[in-house]
Scaffold this active site. Structure first.
Site, PDB file in Angstrom:
ATOM      1  N   LYS A  61      48.426 -25.909 -13.423  1.00 55.42           N
ATOM      2  CA  LYS A  61      48.292 -24.995 -14.567  1.00 55.42           C
ATOM      3  C   LYS A  61      47.220 -23.945 -14.331  1.00 55.42           C
ATOM      4  O   LYS A  61      47.344 -22.803 -14.775  1.00 55.42           O
ATOM      5  CB  LYS A  61      48.045 -25.750 -15.869  1.00 55.42           C
ATOM      6  CG  LYS A  61      46.791 -26.582 -15.962  1.00 55.42           C
ATOM      7  CD  LYS A  61      46.752 -27.888 -15.529  1.00 55.42           C
ATOM      8  CE  LYS A  61      47.166 -29.090 -15.067  1.00 55.42           C
ATOM      9  NZ  LYS A  61      46.782 -30.244 -15.794  1.00 55.42           N
TER      10      LYS A  61
ATOM     11  N   GLU B 179      41.639 -34.383 -14.786  1.00 55.64           N
ATOM     12  CA  GLU B 179      41.709 -33.471 -13.652  1.00 55.64           C
ATOM     13  C   GLU B 179      40.749 -33.942 -12.560  1.00 55.64           C
ATOM     14  O   GLU B 179      39.799 -34.686 -12.847  1.00 55.64           O
ATOM     15  CB  GLU B 179      41.285 -32.070 -14.089  1.00 55.64           C
ATOM     16  CG  GLU B 179      42.243 -31.406 -15.039  1.00 55.64           C
ATOM     17  CD  GLU B 179      43.631 -31.284 -14.436  1.00 55.64           C
ATOM     18  OE1 GLU B 179      43.810 -30.585 -13.439  1.00 55.64           O
ATOM     19  OE2 GLU B 179      44.567 -31.914 -14.966  1.00 55.64           O
TER      20      GLU B 179
ATOM     21  N   VAL C  95      48.641 -37.463  -8.543  1.00 55.97           N
ATOM     22  CA  VAL C  95      49.995 -37.072  -8.948  1.00 55.97           C
ATOM     23  C   VAL C  95      50.945 -37.074  -7.746  1.00 55.97           C
ATOM     24  O   VAL C  95      52.077 -37.572  -7.830  1.00 55.97           O
ATOM     25  CB  VAL C  95      49.982 -35.672  -9.623  1.00 55.97           C
ATOM     26  CG1 VAL C  95      51.392 -35.243 -10.021  1.00 55.97           C
ATOM     27  CG2 VAL C  95      49.082 -35.688 -10.861  1.00 55.97           C
TER      28      VAL C  95
ATOM     29  N   GLY D  28      49.058 -38.092 -16.907  1.00 53.50           N
ATOM     30  CA  GLY D  28      49.304 -39.325 -16.160  1.00 53.50           C
ATOM     31  C   GLY D  28      50.237 -39.046 -15.006  1.00 53.50           C
ATOM     32  O   GLY D  28      51.137 -38.202 -15.109  1.00 53.50           O
TER      33      GLY D  28
ATOM     34  N   GLY E 271      44.217 -42.048 -14.688  1.00 54.22           N
ATOM     35  CA  GLY E 271      44.828 -40.922 -13.970  1.00 54.22           C
ATOM     36  C   GLY E 271      45.169 -39.739 -14.851  1.00 54.22           C
ATOM     37  O   GLY E 271      45.934 -38.866 -14.461  1.00 54.22           O
TER      38      GLY E 271
ATOM     39  N   ASP F 198      41.256 -26.783 -19.332  1.00 54.93           N
ATOM     40  CA  ASP F 198      42.619 -27.231 -19.003  1.00 54.93           C
ATOM     41  C   ASP F 198      43.583 -26.852 -20.140  1.00 54.93           C
ATOM     42  O   ASP F 198      44.671 -26.320 -19.897  1.00 54.93           O
ATOM     43  CB  ASP F 198      42.612 -28.755 -18.785  1.00 54.93           C
ATOM     44  CG  ASP F 198      43.990 -29.306 -18.472  1.00 54.93           C
ATOM     45  OD1 ASP F 198      44.422 -29.207 -17.312  1.00 54.93           O
ATOM     46  OD2 ASP F 198      44.642 -29.815 -19.402  1.00 54.93           O
TER      47      ASP F 198
ATOM     48  N   GLU G 203      57.117 -26.949 -14.717  1.00 56.19           N
ATOM     49  CA  GLU G 203      57.200 -27.687 -15.994  1.00 56.19           C
ATOM     50  C   GLU G 203      56.026 -28.652 -16.179  1.00 56.19           C
ATOM     51  O   GLU G 203      55.483 -28.789 -17.288  1.00 56.19           O
ATOM     52  CB  GLU G 203      58.530 -28.471 -16.033  1.00 56.19           C
ATOM     53  CG  GLU G 203      58.808 -29.146 -17.347  1.00 56.19           C
ATOM     54  CD  GLU G 203      59.057 -28.164 -18.488  1.00 56.19           C
ATOM     55  OE1 GLU G 203      60.023 -27.396 -18.421  1.00 56.19           O
ATOM     56  OE2 GLU G 203      58.272 -28.173 -19.450  1.00 56.19           O
TER      57      GLU G 203
ATOM     58  N   LYS H 233      46.877 -24.197 -20.194  1.00 56.59           N
ATOM     59  CA  LYS H 233      48.211 -24.561 -20.691  1.00 56.59           C
ATOM     60  C   LYS H 233      48.629 -23.632 -21.835  1.00 56.59           C
ATOM     61  O   LYS H 233      49.786 -23.225 -21.924  1.00 56.59           O
ATOM     62  CB  LYS H 233      48.219 -26.010 -21.159  1.00 56.59           C
ATOM     63  CG  LYS H 233      48.118 -26.992 -19.992  1.00 56.59           C
ATOM     64  CD  LYS H 233      47.807 -28.374 -20.494  1.00 56.59           C
ATOM     65  CE  LYS H 233      47.688 -29.358 -19.342  1.00 56.59           C
ATOM     66  NZ  LYS H 233      47.099 -30.633 -19.764  1.00 56.59           N
TER      67      LYS H 233
HETATM   68  P1  NAP Z   1      43.947 -35.143  -6.532  1.00 54.48           P
HETATM   69  O1  NAP Z   1      44.087 -36.574  -6.901  1.00 54.48           O
HETATM   70  O2  NAP Z   1      42.581 -34.587  -6.277  1.00 54.48           O
HETATM   71  O3  NAP Z   1      44.874 -34.898  -5.254  1.00 54.48           O
HETATM   72  C1  NAP Z   1      44.841 -33.707  -4.511  1.00 54.48           C
HETATM   73  C2  NAP Z   1      45.603 -33.918  -3.203  1.00 54.48           C
HETATM   74  O4  NAP Z   1      45.596 -32.697  -2.485  1.00 54.48           O
HETATM   75  C3  NAP Z   1      44.960 -34.964  -2.282  1.00 54.48           C
HETATM   76  O5  NAP Z   1      45.957 -35.726  -1.646  1.00 54.48           O
HETATM   77  C4  NAP Z   1      44.214 -34.109  -1.255  1.00 54.48           C
HETATM   78  O6  NAP Z   1      44.122 -34.730   0.027  1.00 54.48           O
HETATM   79  C5  NAP Z   1      45.127 -32.924  -1.146  1.00 54.48           C
HETATM   80  N1  NAP Z   1      44.463 -31.692  -0.706  1.00 54.48           N
HETATM   81  C6  NAP Z   1      43.378 -31.087  -1.244  1.00 54.48           C
HETATM   82  N2  NAP Z   1      43.105 -29.939  -0.594  1.00 54.48           N
HETATM   83  C7  NAP Z   1      44.047 -29.822   0.377  1.00 54.48           C
HETATM   84  C8  NAP Z   1      44.322 -28.848   1.380  1.00 54.48           C
HETATM   85  N3  NAP Z   1      43.573 -27.730   1.518  1.00 54.48           N
HETATM   86  N4  NAP Z   1      45.382 -29.035   2.196  1.00 54.48           N
HETATM   87  C9  NAP Z   1      46.161 -30.151   2.075  1.00 54.48           C
HETATM   88  N5  NAP Z   1      45.955 -31.094   1.127  1.00 54.48           N
HETATM   89  C10 NAP Z   1      44.921 -30.918   0.288  1.00 54.48           C
HETATM   90  O7  NAP Z   1      44.599 -34.194  -7.654  1.00 54.48           O
HETATM   91  P2  NAP Z   1      45.640 -34.640  -8.798  1.00 54.48           P
HETATM   92  O8  NAP Z   1      44.902 -35.264  -9.898  1.00 54.48           O
HETATM   93  O9  NAP Z   1      46.777 -35.345  -8.150  1.00 54.48           O
HETATM   94  O10 NAP Z   1      46.117 -33.206  -9.335  1.00 54.48           O
HETATM   95  C11 NAP Z   1      47.042 -32.439  -8.600  1.00 54.48           C
HETATM   96  C12 NAP Z   1      47.575 -31.318  -9.474  1.00 54.48           C
HETATM   97  O11 NAP Z   1      48.352 -31.882 -10.537  1.00 54.48           O
HETATM   98  C13 NAP Z   1      46.503 -30.461 -10.160  1.00 54.48           C
HETATM   99  O12 NAP Z   1      46.930 -29.113 -10.148  1.00 54.48           O
HETATM  100  C14 NAP Z   1      46.495 -30.991 -11.590  1.00 54.48           C
HETATM  101  O13 NAP Z   1      46.052 -30.039 -12.513  1.00 54.48           O
HETATM  102  C15 NAP Z   1      47.947 -31.295 -11.768  1.00 54.48           C
HETATM  103  N6  NAP Z   1      48.344 -32.185 -12.866  1.00 54.48           N
HETATM  104  C16 NAP Z   1      47.725 -33.371 -13.068  1.00 54.48           C
HETATM  105  C17 NAP Z   1      48.168 -34.208 -14.064  1.00 54.48           C
HETATM  106  C18 NAP Z   1      47.539 -35.554 -14.332  1.00 54.48           C
HETATM  107  O14 NAP Z   1      47.963 -36.210 -15.293  1.00 54.48           O
HETATM  108  N7  NAP Z   1      46.582 -35.994 -13.575  1.00 54.48           N
HETATM  109  C19 NAP Z   1      49.252 -33.820 -14.857  1.00 54.48           C
HETATM  110  C20 NAP Z   1      49.867 -32.590 -14.633  1.00 54.48           C
HETATM  111  C21 NAP Z   1      49.397 -31.784 -13.635  1.00 54.48           C
HETATM  112  P3  NAP Z   1      43.306 -36.119   0.252  1.00 54.48           P
HETATM  113  O15 NAP Z   1      44.143 -37.169  -0.417  1.00 54.48           O
HETATM  114  O16 NAP Z   1      43.254 -36.270   1.709  1.00 54.48           O
HETATM  115  O17 NAP Z   1      41.985 -35.916  -0.393  1.00 54.48           O
HETATM  116  N1  HSE Z   2      44.165 -33.543 -17.101  1.00 57.66           N
HETATM  117  C1  HSE Z   2      45.351 -33.179 -17.794  1.00 57.66           C
HETATM  118  C2  HSE Z   2      45.316 -33.759 -19.195  1.00 57.66           C
HETATM  119  C3  HSE Z   2      46.540 -33.678 -17.046  1.00 57.66           C
HETATM  120  O1  HSE Z   2      44.516 -34.670 -19.443  1.00 57.66           O
HETATM  121  O2  HSE Z   2      46.090 -33.310 -20.024  1.00 57.66           O
HETATM  122  C4  HSE Z   2      47.860 -33.186 -17.590  1.00 57.66           C
HETATM  123  O3  HSE Z   2      48.001 -31.821 -17.396  1.00 57.66           O
END
Ligand code: NAP
Ligand code: HSE
Length: 432
Positions: free
Chosen positions: A111, A196, A20, A310, A193, A207, A135, A211
């Site tokens: 979340k 989680e 993200v 996504g 993507g 998850d 949001e 929410k």
């Molecule tokens: P991700 O791909 O695992 O990315 C996590 C990022 O955080 C990576 O860049 C990681 O660094 C960095 N990181 C981890 N621990 C750290 C620390 N202690 N200090 C500094 N950086 C750190 O996770 P994601 O899928 O992007 O999810 C991020 C958030 O968005 C989550 O809370 C998730 O629930 C939320 N979210 C996701 C979606 C979706 O559709 N995927 C939608 C809404 C919300 P490295 O790159 O070096 O490993």
């Molecule tokens: N992993 C979450 C989902 C991302 O599939 O809904 C969005 O919050």
């Protein structure tokens, strides 16, 4: 932060540049001029914290922006506003608190963190006089939290029903439409993507429970945390159940349901896979789309629909929050998130549903009446029975009228103990 000139500059610090975070950074760069044009605010990405600064990152991002120490971002004098996209609760929680205490507004998509520690974080934001916006934490691109906090603030919301997990909805759609297996559908959702970092939260309902806790807290003005939400995920759903559901005119969806009861304002909150009639608006929500259906006293029924997962849809919601928080920061104001008292929960066993029950039984005279007798003894009334079988065994499907969960549980316990019942399949609730 520079205010008072034609263009005000807000310096953004980003925590996390993964699935993200990288898309948010790209969108911020792409949309910067447009945001400035509309708002007069120039959003500048000045620092990015990651776990491993040596990993390859999007080309559009200057290597000098990256640091391996997130406190270099939250404590920096040259960062006005912090975006948290690390995920998880411990490191993220401490970083968000530190940023707020340093007087920096925070935008997060986390979340899990908000559903666990929301009330404490909202209080910290209020003490510091800055915004905490989230949001993207519930149904990604779909604007639902701001409408709940603002447009519907004076409404009496009585029910929230949602498809709030994109991964599981995508999987259920593909398993039904294309016949994909569970693992194949999950791998595809991960590739796109939607999932989680730990995808078990998507398929075990955690998850969606986070929410629902966030949605219910804002809808009912009562603090609901993730642990208050009963949950069952989509693991173990049987292909036969999809086929049988279709035969009865239903789809199977992972639903998040919260209800506020008139008596004493008790709240029931549950996530479960359910049969939903094909003519219900939520049945048409497919793939990674999500929707939230609200029942309110004055506005009536409202449905919010859009991309619920996504990186790019999430980045859209995050950028909207960043723009809003930047604007409020420049005006020297913030929006208090109302934190009601802890919700009084109605136990799951007292919640009332209709059910789908599948049982394998011995084919013999009197078995059907023995089984229906069990339901009758526990006050569970049967609406439809469908029986199919061979000479030695039969599969019976029951659809029931509404009954409390404790009545159904007692009936199932007795049913499983009958010598001529070979097995009872997964029981699903039926959503009206
Ligand atoms: P991700 O791909 O695992 O990315 C996590 C990022 O955080 C990576 O860049 C990681 O660094 C960095 N990181 C981890 N621990 C750290 C620390 N202690 N200090 C500094 N950086 C750190 O996770 P994601 O899928 O992007 O999810 C991020 C958030 O968005 C989550 O809370 C998730 O629930 C939320 N979210 C996701 C979606 C979706 O559709 N995927 C939608 C809404 C919300 P490295 O790159 O070096 O490993
Ligand atoms: N992993 C979450 C989902 C991302 O599939 O809904 C969005 O919050």
């Amino acid at each position: 932060m520079t205010a008072g000139t034609a263009t005000a500059r807000i310096r953004v610090g980003l925590l996390g540049c993964g699935t993200v975070g990288a898309d948010f950074a790209r969108l911020l760069v792409d949309r910067r001029a447009a945001v400035e044009d509309v708002t007069g605010i120039s959003l500048e990405l000045v620092r990015i914290a990651v776990r491993d600064p040596r990993k390859p990152r999007p080309e559009a991002l200057d290597a000098e922006l990256f640091t391996g120490d997130a406190y270099d971002v939250v404590k920096a004098d040259d960062v006005d506003l912090v975006v948290e996209l690390i995920g998880g609760t411990s490191a993220a929680g401490e970083l968000v608190t530190t940023a707020l205490e340093a007087g920096k507004p925070v935008v997060t998509a986390n979340k899990e963190l908000i559903a666990k520690a929301g009330p404490d974080l909202f209080a910290a934001a209020d003490r510091a006089g800055v915004d905490l916006f989230f949001e993207a934490a519930a149904v990604a691109a779909v604007p639902i939290l701001r409408p709940l906090r603002e447009s519907l603030l004076a409404e009496d919301v009585t029910r929230v029903v949602g498809i709030v997990n994109g991964t599981s909805n995508f999987m259920l759609t593909r398993m039904t439409a294309d016949g994909l297996g569970f693992d194949e559908a999950l791998a595809k959702a991960q590739e796109l993507g939607y999932a989680e970092p730990d995808a078990s939260a998507d398929v075990d309902g955690a998850d969606a429970a986070s929410k629902l806790a966030i949605l219910a807290s804002l809808a009912f003005n009562r603090a609901v945390v993730a642990d208050d939400v009963g949950r069952e995920g989509i693991v173990g759903l049987d292909r036969e159940d999809f086929e049988l559901a279709a035969r009865f005119g239903y789809d199977i969806k992972l639903l998040a349901v919260a209800e506020r009861f008139p008596d004493g304002h008790a709240i029931g909150a549950q996530v479960f896979p359910a049969l939903i009639g094909r003519d219900h608006p939520l049945a048409s929500v497919r793939d990674s789309f999500n929707a939230v259906f609200l029942t309110t006293s004055a506005a009536g029924e409202l449905m919010f629909y859009g991309h619920g997962a996504g990186p790019r849809p999430s980045a859209s919601a995050i950028l909207g929050d960043v723009t809003g928080a930047a604007d409020q920061l420049l005006r020297g104001t913030h929006r208090r998130i109302p934190v009601g008292s802890p919700a009084r929960l109605r136990p799951a066993r007292d919640l009332v549903h209709s059910y789908y029950v599948r049982a394998d039984v011995e084919e013999a005279p009197g078995v059907l009446s023995e089984v229906t007798g069990v339901f009758a003894r526990h006050g569970v009334s049967i609406r439809t029975v469908d029986q199919d079988g061979s000479e030695s065994r039969a599969r019976i499907v029951f659809l029931t009228f509404p009954a409390p969960e404790h009545a159904l549980d007692d009936a199932l316990e007795e049913l499983r103990g009958l010598s001529r019942v070979r097995g009872v399949g997964r029981v699903l609730r039926i959503h009206k």
